[in-house]
Motif scaffolding. Structure first.
Motif, PDB file in Angstrom:
ATOM      1  N   THR A   1       0.836  -1.199   0.000  1.00 61.76           N
ATOM      2  CA  THR A   1       0.000   0.000   0.000  1.00 61.76           C
ATOM      3  C   THR A   1       0.872   1.250   0.000  1.00 61.76           C
ATOM      4  OG1 THR A   1      -1.540  -1.255   1.330  1.00 61.76           O
ATOM      5  CG2 THR A   1      -1.963   1.082   1.126  1.00 61.76           C
ATOM      6  N   LEU A   2       1.965   1.185   0.727  1.00 63.29           N
ATOM      7  CA  LEU A   2       2.888   2.316   0.751  1.00 63.29           C
ATOM      8  C   LEU A   2       3.382   2.615  -0.665  1.00 63.29           C
ATOM      9  CD1 LEU A   2       4.635   4.332   2.385  1.00 63.29           C
ATOM     10  CD2 LEU A   2       6.368   2.547   2.511  1.00 63.29           C
ATOM     11  N   GLY A   3       3.818   1.568  -1.357  1.00 66.40           N
ATOM     12  CA  GLY A   3       4.305   1.754  -2.729  1.00 66.40           C
ATOM     13  C   GLY A   3       3.239   2.323  -3.639  1.00 66.40           C
ATOM     14  N   ARG A   4       2.042   1.777  -3.516  1.00 65.93           N
ATOM     15  CA  ARG A   4       0.960   2.245  -4.378  1.00 65.93           C
ATOM     16  C   ARG A   4       0.556   3.669  -4.061  1.00 65.93           C
ATOM     17  NH1 ARG A   4      -2.403  -2.263  -6.613  1.00 65.93           N
ATOM     18  NH2 ARG A   4      -0.872  -3.915  -6.747  1.00 65.93           N
ATOM     19  N   THR A   5       0.632   4.022  -2.762  1.00 67.05           N
ATOM     20  CA  THR A   5       0.267   5.378  -2.381  1.00 67.05           C
ATOM     21  C   THR A   5       1.260   6.377  -2.955  1.00 67.05           C
ATOM     22  OG1 THR A   5      -0.564   4.433  -0.337  1.00 67.05           O
ATOM     23  CG2 THR A   5      -0.400   6.799  -0.424  1.00 67.05           C
ATOM     24  N   ILE A   6       2.536   6.016  -2.931  1.00 67.35           N
ATOM     25  CA  ILE A   6       3.550   6.912  -3.492  1.00 67.35           C
ATOM     26  C   ILE A   6       3.276   7.156  -4.971  1.00 67.35           C
ATOM     27  CG2 ILE A   6       5.994   7.124  -4.078  1.00 67.35           C
ATOM     28  CD1 ILE A   6       6.599   5.564  -1.504  1.00 67.35           C
ATOM     29  N   LEU A   7       2.870   6.101  -5.689  1.00 64.41           N
ATOM     30  CA  LEU A   7       2.612   6.220  -7.124  1.00 64.41           C
ATOM     31  C   LEU A   7       1.220   6.747  -7.427  1.00 64.41           C
ATOM     32  CD1 LEU A   7       4.214   3.100  -8.746  1.00 64.41           C
ATOM     33  CD2 LEU A   7       5.160   5.323  -8.256  1.00 64.41           C
TER      34      LEU A   7
ATOM     35  N   PHE B   1      12.365   6.826 -10.662  1.00 63.36           N
ATOM     36  CA  PHE B   1      12.049   6.119  -9.434  1.00 63.36           C
ATOM     37  C   PHE B   1      11.152   4.938  -9.766  1.00 63.36           C
ATOM     38  CE2 PHE B   1       9.002   5.714  -5.833  1.00 63.36           C
ATOM     39  CZ  PHE B   1       9.898   5.275  -4.881  1.00 63.36           C
ATOM     40  N   ILE B   2      11.494   3.769  -9.258  1.00 61.55           N
ATOM     41  CA  ILE B   2      10.683   2.590  -9.541  1.00 61.55           C
ATOM     42  C   ILE B   2      10.326   1.889  -8.243  1.00 61.55           C
ATOM     43  CG2 ILE B   2      10.590   0.345 -10.705  1.00 61.55           C
ATOM     44  CD1 ILE B   2      12.397   1.344 -12.808  1.00 61.55           C
ATOM     45  N   VAL B   3       9.042   1.596  -8.092  1.00 64.19           N
ATOM     46  CA  VAL B   3       8.609   0.783  -6.967  1.00 64.19           C
ATOM     47  C   VAL B   3       8.592  -0.669  -7.427  1.00 64.19           C
ATOM     48  CG1 VAL B   3       6.700   0.240  -5.439  1.00 64.19           C
ATOM     49  CG2 VAL B   3       7.211   2.612  -5.956  1.00 64.19           C
ATOM     50  N   CYS B   4       9.381  -1.500  -6.773  1.00 65.65           N
ATOM     51  CA  CYS B   4       9.380  -2.919  -7.120  1.00 65.65           C
ATOM     52  C   CYS B   4       8.592  -3.635  -6.041  1.00 65.65           C
ATOM     53  CB  CYS B   4      10.794  -3.475  -7.167  1.00 65.65           C
ATOM     54  SG  CYS B   4      11.885  -2.503  -8.182  1.00 65.65           S
TER      55      CYS B   4
ATOM     56  N   LEU C   1      12.360   1.634  -4.694  1.00 62.77           N
ATOM     57  CA  LEU C   1      11.740   1.265  -3.430  1.00 62.77           C
ATOM     58  C   LEU C   1      11.436  -0.218  -3.588  1.00 62.77           C
ATOM     59  CD1 LEU C   1      10.490   2.405  -0.711  1.00 62.77           C
ATOM     60  CD2 LEU C   1       8.315   2.204  -1.872  1.00 62.77           C
ATOM     61  N   PHE C   2      12.198  -1.038  -2.905  1.00 63.71           N
ATOM     62  CA  PHE C   2      12.131  -2.465  -3.161  1.00 63.71           C
ATOM     63  C   PHE C   2      11.367  -3.143  -2.040  1.00 63.71           C
ATOM     64  CE2 PHE C   2      13.437  -6.704  -4.082  1.00 63.71           C
ATOM     65  CZ  PHE C   2      13.715  -6.693  -5.430  1.00 63.71           C
TER      66      PHE C   2
END
Lengths: 300, 323
Positions: free
Chosen positions: B60-66, B179-182, B213-214
């Motif tokens: 959720t953190l990753g998705r929120t950032i994106l 920036f890439i969220v993996c 952000l892995f």
């Protein structure tokens, strides 16, 4: 990294089967199923009859010959016999296929368009979901034939109005099936992936969700044609579809029932043909459902 | 990392909660706090690992950032601009700069779309490149992830898991993001393939100056790839430290338990496995430390006081009273 990853890992997969389109795959599956093949042949015969009706019959379907009424099937020159006015039954059946198929296909096509629009909207935009689905529920609550009768009664009996009535009849079930499919597809990660690359709603809706919903649409379309043919006959039988003297199968049953005991072929022939034709479309739809089942095909 | 450099990404008290069920009479909604106040800087070209058990809010953190989820509180700043308060044009630019790679390579590609088409799509959306320019770019992307031009004509189901994940990576690279969220990007892959994909991530980071952000639950993968690691527990930050510090000197009891759960392969080196208290009350108390119900070291004041986020050594942060 000496070797490329593809070499290290993928060689065994790289030479897998050629890409097969949805259509190809479906045709292949259907051809393998004997029952489906038979139903396909029946459907094709019917389509052939409809297209070439004027050329494959010897008599005008409306031409009366009062000196040769109630001829039994197998009579000279009239292999399916004649009716109370001496009209050739075979000729009327062939021309009737035109009406049935035309009404069935165009009503289904209209229903698919309407159902797709409503189903996509309801499935994708949650705000509209409630309203659209309640309206459809309302339509579901009517017995189908009553709904069609109501519409035809308002608009007046004719072939065009039959098509309108039957397409409205088809919309709720198509929209429901599509909506549930959209709900499934929309939750998949590739839709999120599209959103993350910034794809617009129309792009996601029409380029990603709709193509992944085609399988159920094709299946329900095939089934719906059968239903529409039956309904056309029912409306014709009740005198609300094609008007006499048009050679409509349902109307033929209706006209023939008066003479059922003297000339049973007037009822039996159109009755049996209606049954076979509806049965063929339903079987074919079933086979398509198996062939296009997303569980068995997409990720294989 | 240069000390006075501005972080690429600044998270300030990010909160995201979902309503769970409405009590029908009172109309009061219960919320589950998936992400409950994350404050964090991510520097350019670093890899920040996020670990935690499933359901702790790392995805959720990753998705929120994106911006795939809207945040309830707090702010996310990318290059000093608040991502939720930018104009539409800027938003599209942000979509280009920040990309995501998904966990399930089977589910994250449209099964009805050829791979070349899938890679072309971001270019169609964001650029005005001509057909041949797009074609060149697609081929270049495929090459970059060790696939070949012929692969463009295939459907996703004709690839192996590792290959599919590379396609997902290529798609994320199409717009030259920073920036890439993996999100669990290697978790669905076989171990042998994992290693290759991780190497690919590393070489891409060097070639494209990427910041990752892995997100993973796999402690060995995280250790291998991350510069710094954030440990999350139920949406809260438990500990943040450089990777080797975290693995060698874990401070938070939750981190210690996690690390003790890594299986060891040498007989002599048998570690004592720390155990968590079992509890149904996973949501934690409202007042105290969120980890208190399961913490083996919990004291009385843990029930009432929310632990502060403290820097115990330079760059090593922890939220626990007992450290």
């Amino acid at each position: 990294m000496g070797k490329s990853h593809a070499e290290l890992e993928g060689t065994q997969i790289v030479e897998k089967k050629q890409p097969r389109s949805l259509l190809n795959e479906a045709i292949r599956q259907v051809l393998r199923n004997r029952l489906a093949l038979i139903s396909l042949v029946v459907i094709l015969i019917q389509i052939f009859m409809a297209i070439f009706a004027p050329w494959i019959v010897a008599h005008d379907p409306l031409a009366q010959n009062l000196s040769a009424t109630y001829l039994s099937p197998g009579s000279d020159g009239h292999w399916l016999g004649t009716d109370q006015y001496g009209r050739d039954v075979w000729s009327r059946m062939a021309h009737g296929a035109r009406i049935s198929l035309f009404v069935g296909i165009s009503a289904t096509a209209l229903g698919l368009i309407g159902g797709t629009i409503l189903g996509l909207t309801a499935g994708y935009f949650r705000r509209l979901d409630g309203i659209i689905m309640r309206i459809l529920d309302l339509m579901f609550a009517f017995p189908n034939i009553l709904l069609a009768l109501l519409i035809v009664a308002i608009l007046g009996p004719s072939i065009v109005n039959t098509i309108i009535a039957l397409s409205i009849w088809a919309i709720p079930s198509i929209a429901r099936i599509l909506r549930s499919r959209v709900l499934t597809v929309k939750k998949q990660e590739f839709i999120t992936a599209q959103r993350s690359i910034g794809a617009s709603y129309p792009r996601i809706l029409f380029k990603h969700i709709l193509p992944n919903c085609t399988a159920p649409l094709i299946v329900v379309g095939a089934m719906e044609i059968g239903t529409a043919i039956l309904a056309t006959a029912a409306l014709g039988y009740l005198g609300l579809g094609a008007q006499p003297p048009a050679p409509e199968w349902g109307a033929m049953v209706s006209e023939g029932q008066e003479y059922m005991f003297n000339a049973p072929h007037l009822v039996l022939i159109p009755g049996i043909v209606i049954m076979i034709s509806v049965f063929a479309f339903n079987l074919f739809g079933d086979a398509l459902r198996d062939a296009l089942d997303p569980k068995t095909d997409i990720n294989k | 990392m240069i000390a006075n450099e501005r972080p690429l990404l600044e998270l300030e008290g990010v909160k995201k909660s979902y309503p769970i069920k409405r009590k029908s009479l009172t109309f009061k909604k219960d919320y589950i706090h998936a992400v409950n106040g994350i404050t964090l800087d991510i520097m350019a070209r670093e890899t920040l690992g996020v670990v935690g058990e499933s359901g702790c809010g790392k995805s959720t953190l990753g998705r929120t950032i994106l911006q795939l989820e809207t945040l309830n509180e707090g702010s996310v700043k990318f290059k000093s601009q608040d991502v939720s308060k930018v104009s539409k044009a800027k938003k599209m630019q942000l979509k280009r700069d920040m990309q995501m790679i998904f966990q399930d390579p089977y589910a994250s590609l449209d099964p009805r779309q050829k791979v070349g088409r899938a890679l072309e799509e971001p270019l169609l959306i964001h650029t005005k490149k001509t057909k041949s320019e797009r074609q060149t770019k697609v081929n270049q992307l495929l090459k970059e992830v060790d696939l070949t031009e012929e692969h463009a004509e295939r459907y996703p189901h004709q690839f192996s898991g590792g290959q599919r994940q590379r396609i997902g990576i290529a798609r994320a690279l199409a717009l030259d993001p920073q920036f890439i969220v993996c999100d669990e990007a290697v978790s669905a892959l076989d171990v042998s393939v994992q290693a290759q994909v991780i190497q690919l991530f590393q070489s891409l980071q060097e070639n494209h100056d990427l910041t990752y952000l892995f997100i993973s639950h796999d402690l060995s993968v995280i250790r291998y790839i991350s510069d710094r690691i954030l440990v999350m527990y139920l949406g809260n930050m438990a500990e943040l430290a450089p990777a080797n510090v975290l693995y060698n000197y874990p401070k938070h009891p939750y981190t210690k338990t996690l690390l003790s759960a890594i299986p060891s392969f040498t007989v002599n080196e048998r570690k004592e496995r720390l155990k968590l208290k079992d509890t149904d009350e996973k949501n934690g108390p409202v007042t105290g430390c969120p980890f208190e119900p399961r913490c083996p070291m919990a004291k009385d004041h843990c029930k009432t006081l929310i632990p502060e986020w403290r820097e115990i050594n330079p760059g090593h942060f922890v939220a626990c009273h007992e450290v």
